[in-house]
Enzyme design. Structure first.
Site, PDB file in Angstrom:
ATOM      1  CB  ALA A   2      -8.940 -60.380 -13.194  1.00 25.88           C
ATOM      2  CE1 TYR A   9      -4.940 -53.774  -8.223  1.00 22.46           C
ATOM      3  CE2 TYR A   9      -3.973 -51.902  -9.377  1.00 22.46           C
ATOM      4  CZ  TYR A   9      -4.935 -52.891  -9.285  1.00 22.46           C
ATOM      5  OH  TYR A   9      -5.899 -52.990 -10.253  1.00 22.46           O
ATOM      6  CG  ASN A  49      -8.312 -58.043 -16.778  1.00 16.17           C
ATOM      7  OD1 ASN A  49      -8.191 -56.850 -16.492  1.00 16.17           O
ATOM      8  ND2 ASN A  49      -9.258 -58.814 -16.283  1.00 16.17           N
ATOM      9  CG  LEU A  70     -16.682 -53.422 -29.774  1.00 17.86           C
ATOM     10  CD1 LEU A  70     -17.630 -53.389 -30.965  1.00 17.86           C
ATOM     11  CD2 LEU A  70     -15.256 -53.101 -30.197  1.00 17.86           C
ATOM     12  N   GLY A  71     -16.968 -51.835 -25.105  1.00 24.60           N
ATOM     13  CA  GLY A  71     -17.523 -50.958 -24.087  1.00 24.60           C
ATOM     14  C   GLY A  71     -19.012 -50.781 -24.261  1.00 24.60           C
ATOM     15  CB  ALA A  76     -17.560 -53.885 -16.735  1.00 23.01           C
ATOM     16  CG  ASP A 111     -13.006 -59.448 -14.211  1.00 23.22           C
ATOM     17  OD1 ASP A 111     -12.199 -59.760 -15.110  1.00 23.22           O
ATOM     18  OD2 ASP A 111     -12.702 -58.727 -13.245  1.00 23.22           O
ATOM     19  CG  ASP A 121     -13.869 -55.412  -8.386  1.00 23.07           C
ATOM     20  OD1 ASP A 121     -14.159 -54.198  -8.376  1.00 23.07           O
ATOM     21  OD2 ASP A 121     -12.699 -55.829  -8.391  1.00 23.07           O
TER      22      ASP A 121
END
Length: 312
Positions: free
Chosen positions: A38, A108, A170, A231-232, A261, A263, A299
């Site tokens: 991130a 991970y 996050n 808010l996406g 997104a 970030d 990313d």
């Protein structure tokens, strides 16, 4: 003060292997190598926009660590405070492919990584004080108790130095002992920040409140000068002294990969604010970069250069 760097981030970078075909990770046979993290996603986004960015972390001296360090340096990021230790290993992750716009599966392999062993003694206070701004997220402090102390100490130092601090919650619930521990730990850091960027669902979990306005007010009442609630696809809500409002989301033809997104959004807002743009213009830039980010695999592949940004 003549600052050496515009922005500093502290955090873990991981080598990421992204499946080339949709389906369960265990069935994937071919992967593409990428970077993940991130804080480093934001660092890359800011560096591409021409800001002077520093990143502090720890890596192993393995091939994954060398790959990450070389990639960050090629992005123009100051890596002088990244320690490479032959006795430690670099974290990594696998990410699946999806075609329906949902969040991709991620696995991970970071427990006990070099970055998770960072200590407050690793902080170079003079270097940190030489930056205008510090960006933090809720990921790095969740990796280990000592990383939490590093995150908190960096924020305290920057606050004392008079620089600005941004914070993106996050949330990574799997890294915390409990939801209550996550809420308490993340909010304690958010209360140290000047600019706070929660997602709507994150804000609801962290505050117990429902609306973007109430979530923003919660953090404003606890010291934040600016709160932007993501808010996406609907855009974002912003709140600061004397100004608040909504910014619409930008059209997206097809969602390819949602990871990163937020970030990209943070990089857009931070860069614009540091350039002296209005808060609305900063949120619009963040929304535009966030929309770009979800339309590509990886990313950081959608993070624009200054030329691609144009006059935004």
């Amino acid at each position: 003060m003549n600052h050496v760097l515009d922005v500093i981030t502290f955090g873990e970078a991981m080598m990421m292997l992204v499946a080339d075909q949709p389906g369960p990770l265990e069935q994937a046979m071919l992967f593409h190598k990428r970077t993940a993290g991130a804080e480093t996603n934001v660092a890359i986004g800011l560096a591409r926009l021409g800001l002077k960015v520093g990143w502090a972390s720890r890596l192993g001296s393995d091939s994954m660590g060398r790959y990450l360090l070389d990639t960050m340096r090629k992005e123009g990021i100051d890596c002088s405070h990244v320690v490479c230790d032959a006795s430690q290993r670099t974290g990594m992750q696998f990410k699946g492919r999806v075609t329906d716009g949902s969040d991709p599966p991620v696995e991970y392999h970071r427990k006990g990584s070099a970055a998770s062993l960072m200590q407050p003694g690793d902080i170079d206070e003079a270097w940190l004080r030489g930056a205008r701004h510090l960006h933090g997220t809720g990921v790095f402090p969740a990796i280990s108790a000592n990383c939490y102390q590093v995150a908190r100490r960096t924020m305290e130092i920057m606050k004392d130095a008079g620089g600005t601090i941004s914070f993106d919650p996050n949330l990574r619930p799997s890294l915390w002992a409990s939801t209550d521990a996550m809420r308490e730990g993340v909010n304690a850091l958010a209360f140290l920040a000047d600019w706070v960027f929660p997602g709507l669902e994150e804000g609801r979990l962290l505050t117990g409140l429902e609306s973007p306005q109430d979530i923003a007010r919660f953090y404003r009442n606890r010291g934040a000068a600016i709160v932007v609630v993501k808010l996406g696809a609907a855009g974002a809500y912003f709140d600061a002294a004397g100004q608040s409002g909504y910014v619409a989301g930008f059209p997206v033809e097809q969602v390819i990969d949602t990871v990163g997104a937020g970030d990209g959004f943070a990089a857009g807002v931070i860069s614009a604010l540091l350039e002296g743009k209005s808060l609305r213009a900063a949120v619009e830039r963040g929304a535009w970069i966030g929309a770009r980010a979800v339309q590509v695999l990886g990313d950081t592949e959608g993070l624009p250069t200054r030329q691609e940004l144009g006059d935004r």
